[in-house]
Design a protein around this motif. Sequence first.
Motif: not given
Length: 323
Positions: A291-297, A313-317, A319-322
């Motif tokens: 989870q610590a590196i997931a959003k960068y990947v 809605i951004t990519e980060e939104h 990813i975090e919902a996943l």
Amino acid sequence: MAQPNFKSDVEAVDALAKAYQDLRAEIGKVIVGQEDVVKNVLISMFANGHSLLVGVPGLAKTLLVSTISEVLDLDFKRIQFTPDLMPTDITGSEILNDQKKFDFAEGPIFANIVLADEINRTPPKTQAALLEAMQERSVTVNGVRHLLPSPFFVLATQNPIEQEGTYPLPEAQLDRFMFNIPLDYPTYEQELAVVKGTTGVSKSELKTILTGEEIVYFQQLVRKIPVSDNVVEYAVGLVSKTRPNTERATANVNDYISWGAGPRASQYLVLGAKCHAAISGKYSPDIEDVQAIAKYVLRHRIVRNYKAEAEGITEEHVIEALF
């Protein structure tokens, strides 16, 4: 320097964690703040991956890369990408010598760390010259393959705000980058420290922490770190959820994503988690490391649809919902 010789892999992982802390401290003499950026660039290096740094001008992207090359005792070259840059300006070309034979003149890609500055300012034909280099660690000129030095990292920068005169990187090229790392503005206190430190005469003297051979050793060590099945399953499950209209896709993904991440994302999640665990003093990664590196990947491997853009809605939104 000879390759390190440790009594056990546990001792070697401890040495990697110590080297990481030393690198952070040394880089911190020049780079104020940007802790997450430095951490993720170093993780991608130890995992033998490339990074794309995305930020507005003046956030010390170039300084960060040159500082890292200095503390790592690596050969560093910078390529300024412009609309008239040709592929041979990157890879090198064959030149006729006095004996009427062709000699290969190496281009700036032949270095341990290559800074591809403003990579989205050059046409796709020139961007593609990096594709083989990043994936195969070699370049082919006139049918002859030339191996690049080891270790080899491409650290590319991209300005997200100026769209005029830019050529967006195609998905195949973005996928070659292990991490997509955003750079934010410094805090008020950090900016004060930057201005005080850069407008006087004093200059920080940097020590070399690791050699190229030591980095290659640690890259091999990261691959040897054991990982449990449940962590691999979590990483692969996370990536498969990003693919719209598939069995595992979430409602959020079906609503806002037009294209999901491929298998390379799963590979980089596991490799990045291994490295994140090692620099944190752990001998095996857990789900928190993924989870610590997931959003960068994942952030450059998923493509938003028009609905997501319209609703902000951004990519980060997504990813975090996943999680």
